[in-house]
Design a protein around this motif. Structure first.
Motif: not given
Lengths: 591, 117
Positions: A368-372, A392-399, A401-403, A429-436
């Motif tokens: 599902x991840x690939x297809x979405x 969708x990108x935000x959701x990927x960050x929240x989940x 997913x690989x950096x 950018x902020x969400x990326x820093x929070x997650x990774x």
């Protein structure tokens, strides 16, 4: 094994042989037994020009990778083969100092730079005080033939050097390599290209040709075999490498990683269940991927969605082939069959491996991840970057997913959109820093400087480019393609569209698009230095990507060349890349 | 940035925080609000993480983790309130907080809390 290059449109075997002979000469200059210490970045390229057995025939007793660890050996002769990079030269210096501290007798060292010595390395040697005690040599291994139509410099980090650090020293290497090709195949009459690095390379090429001595010019082949050189900067088309590749070879690279024409496969994938030969469990098997394998040559460029039926058909044909043995009655019929049997078995073996590899890849492509993700990419390419894509990108960050995957998608959004609106950009950018992690800040700064992930300035020209270059093609039949857009199931790689127009000599038709793209436009003709206006012998076009090419682009060009009468295309690049490796080269590692 | 990078490499926790605070001041002068906030937040995070480690059972590490990882670890060690506090202190979006908690609870196989949640 290595591609046999026999069917190449230009004589690449000669190119490979020349380098091989050069290496053997270097080895023979060191008399007696020797240890070979290799820069790990060179094992792949060297493996494509020489076999270990040949090295042994020329006195190589041991081959080991260049590491900071001291080199322990009784051997008097040590040959280092390395890229001209200062940290590597320092490692060599440490080895030499360690030996000097030990008991005599002293050793003989040969330091072989690939493809050339540099001033910086000479300086390091001098500073380390060993400049005089080593024999300094060069091995001019520039373009390595990965297959009969693909040449690569196999140099890491050219994209980063050129488009992030503004360090153009790699371009000199590109120009030298192309000049070497001209020495073998003749002066290429037409040079077209797009991008500032291409401009620099084209200028260097023309200057080098003018500076050729009369003697060297006279030695050039009479009639050029390559009629056009097309240079393309990677930053002219950043969209294509960021997209998920959908061709079979592209997907092998994205999921399993192809290194220098080889892929490391799990033993279960390679092993023949009926064979006695056992593979060591857990140890990956290095498997060649090139046109020696007839089946692979047939399926590598196909869109992955059509691979099942393709493999199925091949399996049935093979079965028919094996059944012929029942029909063979007379001795000569049986002999004919036996002659074919070897080929049939090789193909059967390849069919088994590729069925297993395809099965492994389909585990990813069915997820599902690939297809979405694919859906998000395709909607961005076709309809521009929308707020749905952003969510969708935000959701990927929240989940979490690989950096690299997430950054790839975010960069795609930014490139297509001509940057990201200020508020959204800060949020992202902020969400990326929070997650990774906070350290990602430095990577984000790199992506911004390289123009991959940045704040919006002005409006996006994507929809205009898309129309002018016909990048989105509706109703693509992947099984029976009519256009290069089959490689991405509906998107024609921008870089390849440019190459198509350049090859046809129709740069002027796409004037507007060329102006909208970054960097200089190049359209030059080179006269033969002897000026006798000899007619080109060949019509081979060389398309060279500065900063890396993807397998999908190689496939698109290869497929197109097959459709057009009398068109032969050879692809050159500084390195074969994919979106992950491209982004990864810009990642800043904080220890 | 070079200065900040050096600071991030520092082994000494106090120095790391100092560097971040000074960088934050620098960004304030530069009128780069985003960078100012992000560096200040990071300094705060490191302080909070140092405290978490003091109160933590052996083997639990927090220092230097990202905010998302910190929340995950807190949920894994059943400190749900602290996890929620971190999320609100650093403006973690609700959606993301749910994802992190959901994943961590599933990892713990804490189906009861998962049900309630």
């Amino acid at each position: 094994g290595v591609s046999n290059l026999a069917n190449s449109v230009i004589n690449l075997t000669a190119l490979r042989e020349a380098t091989r002979t050069e290496l053997i000469n270097l080895l023979d200059q060191l008399q007696g037994k020797k240890v070979l210490v290799l820069d790990p970045a060179l094992t792949g390229p060297l493996g494509l020009i020489i076999e270990v057995a040949t090295l042994k025939e020329h006195g190589v007793e041991r081959i080991c990778p260049l590491t900071p660890e001291p080199l322990v050996t009784d051997c008097r002769n040590v040959m280092y083969i390395l890229r001209p990079r200062a940290p590597l030269v320092r490692m060599v210096a440490d080895h030499v100092h360690a030996h000097e501290a030990g008991p005599p007798p002293g050793k003989e060292y040969s330091l072989v730079f690939v493809p050339r010595r540099t001033f910086v390395c000479d300086q390091v040697l001098e500073a380390e005080g060993i400049w005089g005690s080593l024999k300094l040599q060069e091995l001019h291994l520039d373009l390595v033939p990965l297959d009969e139509d693909v040449l690569s410099l196999e140099v890491e980090g050219v994209f980063r050097d050129c488009f992030l650090d503004g360090d153009y020293s790699a371009l000199h290497g590109v120009a030298r390599a192309l000049m070497k090709l001209q020495n073998v195949f003749g002066v290429i009459p037409n040079i077209r290209g797009k991008g500032n690095c291409s401009r620099i390379v084209a200028n260097m090429l023309m200057r080098m040709r003018r500076e050729l001595s009369a003697e060297a010019a006279a030695a050039l082949p009479q009639a050029p075999e390559i009629d056009s050189l097309i240079l393309i900067d990677r930053d002219v088309d950043l969209v294509t490498p960021l997209l998920s590749q959908l061709t079979y070879e592209g997907l092998i690279d994205e999921t399993l990683g192809i290194k220098c024409g080889y892929v490391d496969l799990d033993p279960e994938i390679v092993a023949d269940p009926k064979a006695q030969q056992q593979h060591v469990p857990g140890k990956r098997v290095k498997t060649p991927l090139n046109s020696n394998d007839r089946l692979y040559a047939e399926i590598r460029d196909a869109n992955f969605s059509t691979l099942g039926p393709l493999l199925n058909r091949r399996a049935r044909e093979l079965d028919e082939g094996f059944k012929e043995r029942h029909a063979a009655q007379t001795v000569s019929e049986i002999r004919d069959f036996m002659r074919k049997l070897g080929g049939l078995q090789a193909e059967h073996n390849s069919l088994r491996i590729h069925t297993n590899v395809a099965e492994r890849i389909s585990q990813t492509t069915r997820s599902a991840a690939f297809l979405r993700r694919l859906e998000a990419e395709q909607s961005m390419v076709a309809a521009g970057a929308s707020s749905t894509s952003f969510e969708f990108i935000e959701e990927c960050i929240h989940r979490g997913e690989p950096l690299l995957r997430v950054l790839r998608l975010a960069c795609l959004f930014s490139v297509i959109n001509g940057g990201i609106k200020s508020a959204q950009f800060r949020q992202l950018k902020r969400e990326l820093l929070h997650t990774y992690g906070f350290e990602l800040l430095f990577t984000l700064a790199n992506l911004e400087r390289a123009g991959l992930l940045r704040k919006q300035e002005g409006s996006s020209n994507w929809s205009k480019l898309q129309k002018q270059l016909n990048l989105v093609v509706e109703d693509v039949d992947e099984a029976n393609p009519q256009d290069i857009a089959y490689v991405f199931s509906g998107y024609a790689p921008l870089s390849v569209r440019l190459a198509q127009q350049a090859i046809k000599g129709k740069w002027r038709n796409i004037d507007e698009a060329l102006r909208a793209l970054p960097g200089a436009t190049i359209d030059e003709t080179q006269a033969d230095p002897r000026g006798d206006g000899s007619v080109p012998k060949g019509s081979v076009k060389l398309v060279f990507f500065i900063g890396g090419a993807t397998f999908a682009e190689v496939s698109a060009l290869r497929w197109w060349a097959k459709q057009e009468d009398g068109l032969d295309v050879v692809i050159g690049t500084t390195k074969l890349i994919n979106g992950d490796s491209l982004i990864d080269s810009l990642v800043e590692r904080v220890e | 940035y070079e200065f900040l990078r050096g600071g991030c490499n520092s082994e000494d926790p106090q120095e790391r925080q100092d560097v971040l605070m000074r960088a934050s001041e620098f960004f304030k002068d530069m009128k780069d609000e985003w960078a100012q906030k992000i560096t200040k937040d990071q300094a705060t995070l490191l302080r909070v993480q140092a405290e978490l480690e003091k109160g933590a059972a052996r083997g639990e590490e927090f220092y230097g983790l990202s905010i998302a990882q910190t929340i995950t670890n807190l949920v894994l060690s059943n400190q749900h309130k602290k996890a929620a506090r971190i999320a609100s202190e650093f403006d973690v979006p609700d959606k993301q907080f749910w994802w992190l908690k959901l994943k961590a609870l599933a990892q713990l196989r804490d189906w009861d809390s998962l049900d309630k949640f």
